[in-house]
Write an enzyme that holds these catalytic residues in place. Structure first.
Site, PDB file in Angstrom:
ATOM      1  N   HIS A   1      -9.676   5.661   4.308  1.00 59.24           N
ATOM      2  CA  HIS A   1      -8.533   6.575   4.243  1.00 59.24           C
ATOM      3  C   HIS A   1      -8.901   8.036   4.445  1.00 59.24           C
ATOM      4  O   HIS A   1      -8.027   8.856   4.675  1.00 59.24           O
ATOM      5  CB  HIS A   1      -7.790   6.407   2.911  1.00 59.24           C
TER       6      HIS A   1
ATOM      7  N   LYS B   1      -7.106  -5.838  -5.911  1.00 55.95           N
ATOM      8  CA  LYS B   1      -6.521  -4.569  -6.376  1.00 55.95           C
ATOM      9  C   LYS B   1      -6.362  -4.583  -7.890  1.00 55.95           C
ATOM     10  O   LYS B   1      -6.612  -3.573  -8.558  1.00 55.95           O
ATOM     11  CB  LYS B   1      -5.177  -4.311  -5.689  1.00 55.95           C
TER      12      LYS B   1
ATOM     13  N   ASN C   1      -9.861   3.975  -1.412  1.00 55.72           N
ATOM     14  CA  ASN C   1      -9.706   4.957  -0.332  1.00 55.72           C
ATOM     15  C   ASN C   1     -10.588   4.621   0.871  1.00 55.72           C
ATOM     16  O   ASN C   1     -10.649   5.394   1.831  1.00 55.72           O
ATOM     17  CB  ASN C   1     -10.077   6.368  -0.825  1.00 55.72           C
TER      18      ASN C   1
ATOM     19  N   ARG D   1     -11.471   3.162  -8.763  1.00 55.36           N
ATOM     20  CA  ARG D   1     -10.242   3.130  -7.984  1.00 55.36           C
ATOM     21  C   ARG D   1     -10.386   3.912  -6.682  1.00 55.36           C
ATOM     22  O   ARG D   1      -9.687   3.666  -5.715  1.00 55.36           O
ATOM     23  CB  ARG D   1      -9.061   3.657  -8.818  1.00 55.36           C
TER      24      ARG D   1
ATOM     25  N   LYS E   1       0.949   3.719  -9.131  1.00 57.59           N
ATOM     26  CA  LYS E   1       1.045   5.071  -8.542  1.00 57.59           C
ATOM     27  C   LYS E   1       2.415   5.219  -7.905  1.00 57.59           C
ATOM     28  O   LYS E   1       2.830   4.386  -7.096  1.00 57.59           O
ATOM     29  CB  LYS E   1      -0.010   5.249  -7.454  1.00 57.59           C
TER      30      LYS E   1
ATOM     31  N   HIS F   1      -0.168   3.943  10.244  1.00 55.64           N
ATOM     32  CA  HIS F   1      -1.070   4.106   9.106  1.00 55.64           C
ATOM     33  C   HIS F   1      -2.239   3.110   9.139  1.00 55.64           C
ATOM     34  O   HIS F   1      -3.398   3.492   8.987  1.00 55.64           O
ATOM     35  CB  HIS F   1      -0.265   3.944   7.810  1.00 55.64           C
TER      36      HIS F   1
ATOM     37  N   GLU G   1      -7.818   6.467 -11.558  1.00 51.79           N
ATOM     38  CA  GLU G   1      -8.691   6.914 -10.473  1.00 51.79           C
ATOM     39  C   GLU G   1      -9.708   7.957 -10.913  1.00 51.79           C
ATOM     40  O   GLU G   1      -9.780   9.062 -10.398  1.00 51.79           O
ATOM     41  CB  GLU G   1      -7.870   7.448  -9.277  1.00 51.79           C
TER      42      GLU G   1
ATOM     43  N   ARG H   1      13.543  10.442 -19.126  1.00 54.04           N
ATOM     44  CA  ARG H   1      12.107  10.477 -19.490  1.00 54.04           C
ATOM     45  C   ARG H   1      11.432   9.118 -19.387  1.00 54.04           C
ATOM     46  O   ARG H   1      10.386   8.872 -19.991  1.00 54.04           O
ATOM     47  CB  ARG H   1      11.905  11.036 -20.897  1.00 54.04           C
TER      48      ARG H   1
ATOM     49  N   HIS I   1      -6.388   9.278   6.955  1.00 52.61           N
ATOM     50  CA  HIS I   1      -5.341  10.265   6.658  1.00 52.61           C
ATOM     51  C   HIS I   1      -5.457  11.477   7.578  1.00 52.61           C
ATOM     52  O   HIS I   1      -4.454  12.049   8.004  1.00 52.61           O
ATOM     53  CB  HIS I   1      -5.424  10.722   5.202  1.00 52.61           C
TER      54      HIS I   1
ATOM     55  N   GLU J   1      -4.985  -3.131   5.556  1.00 59.61           N
ATOM     56  CA  GLU J   1      -5.258  -2.976   4.118  1.00 59.61           C
ATOM     57  C   GLU J   1      -5.833  -4.270   3.529  1.00 59.61           C
ATOM     58  O   GLU J   1      -6.658  -4.233   2.618  1.00 59.61           O
ATOM     59  CB  GLU J   1      -3.977  -2.588   3.355  1.00 59.61           C
TER      60      GLU J   1
HETATM   61  N1  LIG Z   1       1.623   3.679  -4.582  1.00 59.34           N
HETATM   62  C1  LIG Z   1       0.539   3.280  -3.970  1.00 59.34           C
HETATM   63  O1  LIG Z   1      -0.452   2.903  -4.597  1.00 59.34           O
HETATM   64  C2  LIG Z   1       0.505   3.254  -2.479  1.00 59.34           C
HETATM   65  C3  LIG Z   1      -0.537   2.597  -1.819  1.00 59.34           C
HETATM   66  C4  LIG Z   1      -0.502   2.544  -0.426  1.00 59.34           C
HETATM   67  C5  LIG Z   1       0.539   3.123   0.273  1.00 59.34           C
HETATM   68  N2  LIG Z   1       1.537   3.753  -0.395  1.00 59.34           N
HETATM   69  C6  LIG Z   1       2.667   4.357   0.336  1.00 59.34           C
HETATM   70  O2  LIG Z   1       3.392   3.313   0.956  1.00 59.34           O
HETATM   71  C7  LIG Z   1       4.120   3.876   2.056  1.00 59.34           C
HETATM   72  C8  LIG Z   1       4.051   2.934   3.215  1.00 59.34           C
HETATM   73  O3  LIG Z   1       4.621   1.704   2.846  1.00 59.34           O
HETATM   74  P1  LIG Z   1       5.160   0.671   3.930  1.00 59.34           P
HETATM   75  O4  LIG Z   1       4.154   0.524   4.973  1.00 59.34           O
HETATM   76  O5  LIG Z   1       5.621  -0.504   3.184  1.00 59.34           O
HETATM   77  O6  LIG Z   1       6.350   1.494   4.617  1.00 59.34           O
HETATM   78  P2  LIG Z   1       7.938   1.482   4.474  1.00 59.34           P
HETATM   79  O7  LIG Z   1       8.378   1.334   3.083  1.00 59.34           O
HETATM   80  O8  LIG Z   1       8.415   2.677   5.217  1.00 59.34           O
HETATM   81  O9  LIG Z   1       8.350   0.179   5.287  1.00 59.34           O
HETATM   82  C9  LIG Z   1       8.092   0.117   6.667  1.00 59.34           C
HETATM   83  C10 LIG Z   1       9.346  -0.243   7.465  1.00 59.34           C
HETATM   84  O10 LIG Z   1       9.587  -1.639   7.328  1.00 59.34           O
HETATM   85  C11 LIG Z   1      10.956  -1.868   6.990  1.00 59.34           C
HETATM   86  N3  LIG Z   1      10.943  -3.124   6.230  1.00 59.34           N
HETATM   87  C12 LIG Z   1      10.623  -3.296   4.942  1.00 59.34           C
HETATM   88  N4  LIG Z   1      10.614  -4.601   4.639  1.00 59.34           N
HETATM   89  C13 LIG Z   1      10.936  -5.264   5.766  1.00 59.34           C
HETATM   90  C14 LIG Z   1      11.054  -6.640   6.099  1.00 59.34           C
HETATM   91  N5  LIG Z   1      10.807  -7.602   5.203  1.00 59.34           N
HETATM   92  N6  LIG Z   1      11.402  -6.964   7.360  1.00 59.34           N
HETATM   93  C15 LIG Z   1      11.621  -6.002   8.299  1.00 59.34           C
HETATM   94  N7  LIG Z   1      11.500  -4.694   8.050  1.00 59.34           N
HETATM   95  C16 LIG Z   1      11.152  -4.336   6.793  1.00 59.34           C
HETATM   96  C17 LIG Z   1      11.375  -0.642   6.247  1.00 59.34           C
HETATM   97  O11 LIG Z   1      12.764  -0.461   6.304  1.00 59.34           O
HETATM   98  C18 LIG Z   1      10.625   0.447   6.997  1.00 59.34           C
HETATM   99  O12 LIG Z   1      11.352   0.850   8.122  1.00 59.34           O
HETATM  100  C19 LIG Z   1       3.511   5.231   2.322  1.00 59.34           C
HETATM  101  O13 LIG Z   1       4.418   6.230   1.906  1.00 59.34           O
HETATM  102  C20 LIG Z   1       2.275   5.252   1.457  1.00 59.34           C
HETATM  103  O14 LIG Z   1       1.945   6.540   1.002  1.00 59.34           O
HETATM  104  C21 LIG Z   1       1.541   3.828  -1.749  1.00 59.34           C
END
Ligand SMILES: NC(=O)c1ccc[n+]([C@@H]2O[C@H](COP(=O)([O-])OP(=O)(O)OC[C@H]3O[C@@H](n4cnc5c(N)ncnc54)[C@H](O)[C@@H]3O)[C@@H](O)[C@H]2O)c1
Length: 369
Positions: A251, A230, A248, A244, A146, A268, A240, A124, A255, A188
């Site tokens: 997005h 942020k 978006n 917040r 999030k 993305h 949100e 939990r 999306h 971003e």
């Molecule tokens: N929680 C939130 O508020 C929020 C906000 C925006 C996006 N997201 C989510 O984030 C995700 C995307 O995140 P991301 O773009 O970091 O993708 P990811 O976590 O898939 O990383 C992208 C790729 O980079 C590789 N990688 C990571 N660090 C590395 C490094 N230092 N050197 C080389 N390779 C590296 C990873 O193995 C992966 O293959 C999506 O699922 C999205 O929905 C969440």
């Protein structure tokens, strides 16, 4: 570590620090020790990141008296799934992690969202720490609490709000990111600049070349500014219900493009940047904003090397996809619009208007590309 910047996130449910500096991963143990008495942690990471930074972080944790149970999942968005979260939880339980133990998320946004969800529900709720290693996760997903996974019906449809105890953004870890991931993150950062104001946009345009080439000083500055923005937003609106939603920006169409093209086809960040360009057009037609904003934003995105991606020019399909997204409310698609840098307006746009705008947009894009 020297030259670190510390920012505080204070929401109604928690208060924690985001530390930004080069070289933090090697010192992670000391920092984590300050926020937790736990003897053990689940170190959740992906196979790519594990190979690059797993040993460094495990060793540092051990040196600080925290045993790391390493849980490695395959890299990529498909790991953000309910059954994968279940497997991580089973591994945590099999290792007999206790309520005072921690989850440490080492990786990009996929790992942060997945591990954060596990931390929110294991026993939990246990504490968690984010060690974001992608630009996107450092400037965006690691801050704000999030967490979640994707469902077949769409991205991020199941999750929880769970603030971390600490975020350590090691900017020196970004050097190994593939170019595509770098540009996705920059999109971003550009979004944050548009929402922050003209000074930040101008700074970024001046430093676009340095950022595209990942010059450390410019990168640190840009990460700091985007995180500061942020934090301001999530501190004011943790769940949100208002401000917040501004995050978006870009997005709504972004999306939809990802969905219509098939996830993983259009990166993305490029999809979001395209969404920002479209939103700037909407701001002109719906809010009467100046077209100047679109051209400044184009300067910014082009300077960063963020080009317009190819994607299916099917206006109806894009509109349907916008409806399927969480951002539709009461049947009307909502947009975050930026009529001028630093000012944000939420707009619900009726389908007939929107369809005409999307149609005009994709036709123009066809002519451009
Ligand atoms: N929680 C939130 O508020 C929020 C906000 C925006 C996006 N997201 C989510 O984030 C995700 C995307 O995140 P991301 O773009 O970091 O993708 P990811 O976590 O898939 O990383 C992208 C790729 O980079 C590789 N990688 C990571 N660090 C590395 C490094 N230092 N050197 C080389 N390779 C590296 C990873 O193995 C992966 O293959 C999506 O699922 C999205 O929905 C969440």
């Amino acid at each position: 570590v020297s030259g670190e910047a510390r920012l505080v996130v204070a929401t109604s449910s928690a208060s924690y620090e985001v530390v930004i500096a080069d070289g933090l991963l090697g010192q992670a143990g000391e920092y984590v020790r300050k926020v937790s008495d736990g003897a053990r942690c689940a170190l959740v990471t992906d196979d790519n990141v594990y190979g690059m930074f797993g040993a460094t972080v495990s060793t540092s944790l051990r040196d600080a008296g925290i045993e790391a149970v390493e849980i490695v999942v395959p890299h990529g968005e498909p790991s953000k799934r309910w059954d994968r979260a279940g497997e991580v939880l089973e591994q945590m339980a099999a290792a007999r992690l206790e309520r005072t133990d921690l989850v440490v998320a080492l990786g990009g946004g996929v790992i942060g969202d997945l591990a954060g969800l596990c931390a929110a529900v294991y026993l939990r709720g246990v504490g968690y720490v984010q060690l974001p290693t992608t630009l996107l996760s450092q400037v965006d997903s690691s801050v704000g609490g999030k967490t979640g996974v994707d469902l077949r019906a769409g991205k991020n449809l199941a999750g929880a709000f769970k603030q971390p105890l600490l975020v350590l953004a090691d900017t020196s870890a970004l050097g190994t990111l593939p170019d595509e991931e770098w540009r996705s993150g920059l999109a971003e950062v550009a979004k944050a600049a548009m929402l922050t104001g003209s000074d930040q946009v101008e700074w970024m345009i001046r430093n676009a070349g340095a950022l595209a080439h990942r010059e450390p000083e410019a990168v640190r500055e840009a990460v700091l500014a985007a995180v500061r923005h942020k934090i301001g937003v999530v501190s004011a609106d943790e769940h949100e219900t208002g401000l917040r939603e501004s995050l978006n920006y870009g997005h709504t169409l972004g999306h939809a493009i990802e969905r219509v093209a098939g996830y993983g086809v259009v990166p993305h960040g490029l999809a979001v940047a395209e969404g920002m360009r479209f939103a700037a057009r909407l701001a002109v037609s719906v809010l009467g904003a100046s077209a100047e904003v679109a051209s400044v934003q184009d300067d910014l995105l082009n300077g960063l090397g963020i080009s317009q991606p190819p994607y299916p020019r099917d206006a109806e399909a894009l509109l349907d996809a916008m409806h399927a997204d969480k951002k539709a409310r009461g049947g009307t698609v909502r947009f975050a619009l930026v009529p001028e840098p630093g000012r944000y307006v939420a707009a619900a746009v009726d389908d007939d208007v929107l369809l005409a705008e999307v149609r005009a947009w994709v036709e123009q894009s066809d002519e451009r590309g």
